[in-house]
Structures are given as C-alpha cells and as structure tokens.
Write a protein that holds these residues in place. Structure first.
Motif, PDB file in Angstrom:
ATOM      1  N   LEU A  45       0.838  -1.210   0.000  1.00  0.00           N
ATOM      2  CA  LEU A  45       0.000   0.000   0.000  1.00  0.00           C
ATOM      3  C   LEU A  45       0.867   1.252   0.000  1.00  0.00           C
ATOM      4  O   LEU A  45       0.635   2.195  -0.744  1.00  0.00           O
ATOM      5  CB  LEU A  45      -0.851   0.040   1.261  1.00  0.00           C
ATOM      6  CG  LEU A  45      -2.320  -0.350   1.183  1.00  0.00           C
ATOM      7  CD1 LEU A  45      -2.958  -0.101   2.523  1.00  0.00           C
ATOM      8  CD2 LEU A  45      -3.067   0.401   0.097  1.00  0.00           C
ATOM      9  N   ARG A  46       1.866   1.252   0.876  1.00  0.00           N
ATOM     10  CA  ARG A  46       2.748   2.422   0.988  1.00  0.00           C
ATOM     11  C   ARG A  46       3.551   2.610  -0.290  1.00  0.00           C
ATOM     12  O   ARG A  46       3.846   3.732  -0.692  1.00  0.00           O
ATOM     13  CB  ARG A  46       3.710   2.250   2.170  1.00  0.00           C
ATOM     14  CG  ARG A  46       3.028   2.305   3.511  1.00  0.00           C
ATOM     15  CD  ARG A  46       4.038   2.132   4.656  1.00  0.00           C
ATOM     16  NE  ARG A  46       3.348   1.901   5.908  1.00  0.00           N
ATOM     17  CZ  ARG A  46       3.352   0.740   6.585  1.00  0.00           C
ATOM     18  NH1 ARG A  46       4.038  -0.283   6.128  1.00  0.00           N
ATOM     19  NH2 ARG A  46       2.674   0.620   7.706  1.00  0.00           N
ATOM     20  N   GLU A  47       3.940   1.475  -0.909  1.00  0.00           N
ATOM     21  CA  GLU A  47       4.796   1.573  -2.090  1.00  0.00           C
ATOM     22  C   GLU A  47       4.034   2.030  -3.337  1.00  0.00           C
ATOM     23  O   GLU A  47       4.502   2.877  -4.082  1.00  0.00           O
ATOM     24  CB  GLU A  47       5.453   0.212  -2.374  1.00  0.00           C
ATOM     25  CG  GLU A  47       6.521  -0.149  -1.340  1.00  0.00           C
ATOM     26  CD  GLU A  47       6.892  -1.633  -1.410  1.00  0.00           C
ATOM     27  OE1 GLU A  47       6.697  -2.250  -2.475  1.00  0.00           O
ATOM     28  OE2 GLU A  47       7.363  -2.175  -0.390  1.00  0.00           O
ATOM     29  N   VAL A  48       2.858   1.441  -3.564  1.00  0.00           N
ATOM     30  CA  VAL A  48       2.189   1.690  -4.839  1.00  0.00           C
ATOM     31  C   VAL A  48       0.808   2.317  -4.718  1.00  0.00           C
ATOM     32  O   VAL A  48       0.229   2.738  -5.720  1.00  0.00           O
ATOM     33  CB  VAL A  48       2.061   0.382  -5.668  1.00  0.00           C
ATOM     34  CG1 VAL A  48       3.424  -0.228  -5.895  1.00  0.00           C
ATOM     35  CG2 VAL A  48       1.134  -0.623  -4.996  1.00  0.00           C
ATOM     36  N   GLY A  49       0.252   2.390  -3.481  1.00  0.00           N
ATOM     37  CA  GLY A  49      -1.098   2.912  -3.328  1.00  0.00           C
ATOM     38  C   GLY A  49      -2.134   1.838  -3.547  1.00  0.00           C
ATOM     39  O   GLY A  49      -1.825   0.730  -3.997  1.00  0.00           O
ATOM     40  N   ASP A  76      -4.902   1.682  -5.561  1.00  0.00           N
ATOM     41  CA  ASP A  76      -5.362   1.324  -6.903  1.00  0.00           C
ATOM     42  C   ASP A  76      -4.404   0.371  -7.599  1.00  0.00           C
ATOM     43  O   ASP A  76      -4.821  -0.551  -8.280  1.00  0.00           O
ATOM     44  CB  ASP A  76      -5.541   2.579  -7.764  1.00  0.00           C
ATOM     45  CG  ASP A  76      -6.810   3.324  -7.386  1.00  0.00           C
ATOM     46  OD1 ASP A  76      -7.766   2.663  -6.941  1.00  0.00           O
ATOM     47  OD2 ASP A  76      -6.831   4.552  -7.530  1.00  0.00           O
ATOM     48  N   ALA A  77      -3.109   0.621  -7.423  1.00  0.00           N
ATOM     49  CA  ALA A  77      -2.118  -0.175  -8.128  1.00  0.00           C
ATOM     50  C   ALA A  77      -1.788  -1.477  -7.394  1.00  0.00           C
ATOM     51  O   ALA A  77      -1.072  -2.326  -7.915  1.00  0.00           O
ATOM     52  CB  ALA A  77      -0.845   0.633  -8.341  1.00  0.00           C
ATOM     53  N   MET A  83      -1.048   6.913   4.695  1.00  0.00           N
ATOM     54  CA  MET A  83      -2.133   7.876   4.553  1.00  0.00           C
ATOM     55  C   MET A  83      -2.265   8.326   3.097  1.00  0.00           C
ATOM     56  O   MET A  83      -3.359   8.410   2.548  1.00  0.00           O
ATOM     57  CB  MET A  83      -1.858   9.083   5.452  1.00  0.00           C
ATOM     58  CG  MET A  83      -3.045  10.011   5.588  1.00  0.00           C
ATOM     59  SD  MET A  83      -2.641  11.472   6.591  1.00  0.00           S
ATOM     60  CE  MET A  83      -2.588  10.754   8.227  1.00  0.00           C
ATOM     61  N   ARG A  84      -1.119   8.575   2.472  1.00  0.00           N
ATOM     62  CA  ARG A  84      -1.118   8.980   1.074  1.00  0.00           C
ATOM     63  C   ARG A  84      -1.714   7.881   0.198  1.00  0.00           C
ATOM     64  O   ARG A  84      -2.532   8.132  -0.679  1.00  0.00           O
ATOM     65  CB  ARG A  84       0.327   9.256   0.662  1.00  0.00           C
ATOM     66  CG  ARG A  84       0.506  10.175  -0.486  1.00  0.00           C
ATOM     67  CD  ARG A  84       1.957  10.591  -0.623  1.00  0.00           C
ATOM     68  NE  ARG A  84       2.854   9.443  -0.562  1.00  0.00           N
ATOM     69  CZ  ARG A  84       3.879   9.336   0.259  1.00  0.00           C
ATOM     70  NH1 ARG A  84       4.183  10.298   1.082  1.00  0.00           N
ATOM     71  NH2 ARG A  84       4.641   8.259   0.249  1.00  0.00           N
ATOM     72  N   GLY A  85      -1.311   6.648   0.470  1.00  0.00           N
ATOM     73  CA  GLY A  85      -1.774   5.530  -0.337  1.00  0.00           C
ATOM     74  C   GLY A  85      -3.270   5.289  -0.212  1.00  0.00           C
ATOM     75  O   GLY A  85      -3.909   4.829  -1.146  1.00  0.00           O
ATOM     76  N   MET A  93      -6.845   8.464  -1.587  1.00  0.00           N
ATOM     77  CA  MET A  93      -7.682   8.399  -2.775  1.00  0.00           C
ATOM     78  C   MET A  93      -8.659   7.232  -2.683  1.00  0.00           C
ATOM     79  O   MET A  93      -9.833   7.344  -3.027  1.00  0.00           O
ATOM     80  CB  MET A  93      -6.794   8.218  -4.014  1.00  0.00           C
ATOM     81  CG  MET A  93      -7.549   8.219  -5.331  1.00  0.00           C
ATOM     82  SD  MET A  93      -8.142   9.875  -5.747  1.00  0.00           S
ATOM     83  CE  MET A  93      -9.469   9.469  -6.902  1.00  0.00           C
ATOM     84  N   ASP A 116      -3.312   6.881 -10.886  1.00  0.00           N
ATOM     85  CA  ASP A 116      -2.931   5.511 -11.254  1.00  0.00           C
ATOM     86  C   ASP A 116      -3.961   4.858 -12.157  1.00  0.00           C
ATOM     87  O   ASP A 116      -3.610   4.147 -13.092  1.00  0.00           O
ATOM     88  CB  ASP A 116      -2.735   4.658  -9.992  1.00  0.00           C
ATOM     89  CG  ASP A 116      -1.421   4.972  -9.312  1.00  0.00           C
ATOM     90  OD1 ASP A 116      -0.470   5.348 -10.027  1.00  0.00           O
ATOM     91  OD2 ASP A 116      -1.341   4.853  -8.077  1.00  0.00           O
ATOM     92  N   ARG A 176      -6.397  15.159  -3.934  1.00  0.00           N
ATOM     93  CA  ARG A 176      -6.456  13.766  -3.502  1.00  0.00           C
ATOM     94  C   ARG A 176      -5.953  12.851  -4.617  1.00  0.00           C
ATOM     95  O   ARG A 176      -5.170  11.945  -4.384  1.00  0.00           O
ATOM     96  CB  ARG A 176      -7.906  13.433  -3.153  1.00  0.00           C
ATOM     97  CG  ARG A 176      -8.082  12.276  -2.221  1.00  0.00           C
ATOM     98  CD  ARG A 176      -9.521  12.220  -1.723  1.00  0.00           C
ATOM     99  NE  ARG A 176     -10.461  12.314  -2.819  1.00  0.00           N
ATOM    100  CZ  ARG A 176     -11.469  13.177  -2.886  1.00  0.00           C
ATOM    101  NH1 ARG A 176     -11.672  14.045  -1.925  1.00  0.00           N
ATOM    102  NH2 ARG A 176     -12.279  13.184  -3.918  1.00  0.00           N
ATOM    103  N   ALA A 180      -2.079  13.285  -4.951  1.00  0.00           N
ATOM    104  CA  ALA A 180      -1.194  13.183  -3.789  1.00  0.00           C
ATOM    105  C   ALA A 180      -0.318  11.936  -3.863  1.00  0.00           C
ATOM    106  O   ALA A 180       0.871  11.985  -3.554  1.00  0.00           O
ATOM    107  CB  ALA A 180      -2.006  13.185  -2.495  1.00  0.00           C
ATOM    108  N   MET A 181      -0.903  10.835  -4.269  1.00  0.00           N
ATOM    109  CA  MET A 181      -0.128   9.604  -4.353  1.00  0.00           C
ATOM    110  C   MET A 181       0.801   9.636  -5.564  1.00  0.00           C
ATOM    111  O   MET A 181       1.956   9.228  -5.496  1.00  0.00           O
ATOM    112  CB  MET A 181      -1.080   8.412  -4.486  1.00  0.00           C
ATOM    113  CG  MET A 181      -0.382   7.059  -4.515  1.00  0.00           C
ATOM    114  SD  MET A 181       0.250   6.605  -2.877  1.00  0.00           S
ATOM    115  CE  MET A 181       1.511   5.392  -3.315  1.00  0.00           C
TER     116      MET A 181
END
Lengths: 200, 200
Positions: free
Chosen positions: A28-32, A34-35, A107-109, A112, B34, B108, B111-112
């Motif tokens: 999650l932290r690495e790619v978010g 969606d990815a 949080m960033r991941g 969205m 993404d 939003r 941000a990622m």
C-alpha cells in the motif's frame, strides 16, 4: 456458516496472518491502493491467489483487515505530564521518524482509495483516525479541566485538523515526511498559541 | 526539432487543447492518477490514442500539461482590504464551494501520484502550490508591514501548512470537502490566533 468461516480462518496461523497484513501495508505504501493487486500480494507473500480470495473475499476486505490489524502504537493512558505542551510533545515522541514516514506513506496511499470505498473508509476511520482523535480529546479535556484551555476556545474543535493538517501539509509542501522536530515546532508555533496556551 | 514540434502542436486548436486538459482533470478527480488510462482519455475526448501519444508523449506529460494549464482562479493583486483577517477571508471567498470541492478532489487524486513522478510533482508544485504560496506570503508580508503580525512570529513560517492542512484534514476527518464556511471559521479559530492577531 460461522463454523465454516472459523474453520477456514484457522488454516492460517496468527503469525502468518500478521505477516500477510504487514506485506499488504508495505505494498500500500509503495504503490497505493489502486495499483495494489492480489497478484502482487500473492507474489510478495508466496501465497496462492486462490487462498487470498478464499480467506478474505477480495482486495477491499484484505486491505481493510490489514489496516484494522495495524494498531497505532502504544496506549496514551500512561501519558500525563501535567501540561498540555508536555502531553502533546509526549504524544508526538511516541512515534519515531521512521514510523511517521510509514504512516505518512500509508495515509497517502489510502487517501484516494477510501473515497468511494465505504468498507475501506470505515476501517481507516475506526482503526487509524478515531483512536488518535480519542487520545487528543483526552489530552485536551485534561487541559480544560486544569484551566489551561478555555472550554469555549474555538480552536479546540480543530485540534485534530491542526495535527493531521500539519502531517499532510508537510508531505505536500516540503516534499519530506513529517518528523518529530517538525511536529514539535508546529505544536509550539501553531497549536498551543491557537488554544491560548503560552509556550514558554 | 522545434519547428516540427510546433507544426505538430498546431494540429490541435487551443480550444480543443483546453477541452482535452479539462477532460484529463475530470478523470483525475474521478479515478486518480494511477487508474487514469490513455484509453479513458481517448474515449472521453473522442480522440485516438495515437493522437494523444503523438501530441503529448505519454500519461505523465499529458497530466502535467493539464495541471499546468489549470490556473488557480484570479489574481490576488486586487485584494487589499487593510487587515490580515479581511485579506484571508477575501482569498478564501475567491473560490466557491464547488471549485473547492474540485480542487480537493484533484489534490487527492494527485497526492499519491506525485510521489515518485518528478515531472508530475514539478507541474503540481509550480502551477498549483507555489502560486498559492506566493499570494499568502504577500498577504502576510503586508500584515507584518502594517505591524499586525510580528516579523518573528514562529507561526508565520507555517502559514501554508495551516491553510493546506485545514483543506486536507477536512476531507480526511469530516468526509466532506472544505467549504468557505469551514475555512473562514478555521482562519478565525486557528490561523489568526496563532499569528497573534485578535479576531474581534
């Protein structure tokens, strides 16, 4: 149904479950969100996708459980320094810079993804935001009880906005994760003056 | 090379270009960076993917140009109410609630993505964050010149963190986009007291 679910769950040990959740949070932290794919989770954890789907149902459920599983470190109940400044500083110092960087990335991941995914939003609020809010409210209430902060101070309603906002803005504006030094300085420069508490 | 590029660009009218950028920003707000695909941009704008790639090179370039194209509304140069509170309120009232909701969704969505994409980050900072920062700095400098705010007030360095933080935290904590009413209340409760400016 419940029994079947229990039997299914028991196929995975708590250690293995923790390991899986930890891998999901790393991804999650690495790619978010969606990815993040179930393929990537399967590869990273050397599981089969079939197992992941059987055990968790799908990506939102797996991510929600992983977020739910990540408890914000430590309990506040033992923090009571006798001043709002002391309590807020102690709260900040509970997470080291490395943990803050991880939380910031998480949080960033999720920012969205929670939008338009009610299950994920619920897990995010219940297990990350609300426990933090409860702690800050306790600290603030003690300051009101001590007479340090006026009960009707309008900034009291924005305690969490100030703190979370500093956290988010630091990443966005300064292209660096929030650090202890930054948050302590922000507390002294913004949070305490807004609450009418002298910082020296 | 430059001439070829110019000729290529001239195949698309400025109106068509603006229409494309607007569609890209809409998609960004809806699905995030993404999940935004060149296929979706092509479908939404009834273009061919070949045209999009020929014209912009790829997704980061197209999105960066679209963000670059979206100017934050209006110039501040005409805002000068004679007080910091008046200037900050006027700044806030420049964007209506609908525009704020759009900006919040855009922030939003990006941000990622800006993380790990230097071109996108550069466009984001240069064309969204920095113009806003310059305006807030001008307003603050005038307040210092008038003697309303002390030049060495430590909160002055955090002007943008307070404002962007309120914006971001509102979305995260309250599950609603920031509104004019929320931001005006935040300015009075947090920003002005932190800067040592009385609000009444």
């Amino acid at each position: 149904m419940t029994e079947v679910a229990t039997v299914r769950r028991s196929r995975i040990t708590p250690e293995r479950e923790a390991e899986l959740y930890s891998a999901v949070l790393d991804l999650l932290r690495e790619v978010g969100y969606d990815a993040l794919t179930m393929d990537a989770v399967a590869a990273r954890t050397r599981s089969s996708k079939a197992t992941l789907y059987r055990q968790w149902g799908g990506k939102p459920e797996l991510v929600a459980k992983a977020v739910r599983h990540s408890k914000p470190g430590g309990s506040l109940s033992d923090i009571d320094t006798g001043s709002l400044r002391g309590d807020l500083h102690s709260l900040t110092l509970r997470s080291d810079d490395c943990q803050m960087e991880q939380n910031s990335a998480l949080m960033r991941g999720l920012a969205m993804a929670v939008h338009g995914n009610p299950d994920l939003l619920k897990a995010f609020k219940e297990h990350l935001i609300e426990p933090e809010m409860a702690e800050f409210k306790r600290v603030l209430q003690r300051a009101v009880d001590r007479g340090e902060v006026r009960a009707d101070n309008p900034a009291a309603d924005y305690m969490m906005h100030m703190m979370i906002g500093a956290f988010a803005a630091r990443t966005l504006l300064d292209e660096q994760p929030p650090t202890q030094a930054f948050l302590l300085s922000y507390i002294d420069a913004v949070v305490l003056p807004a609450l009418g508490v002298p910082t020296s």
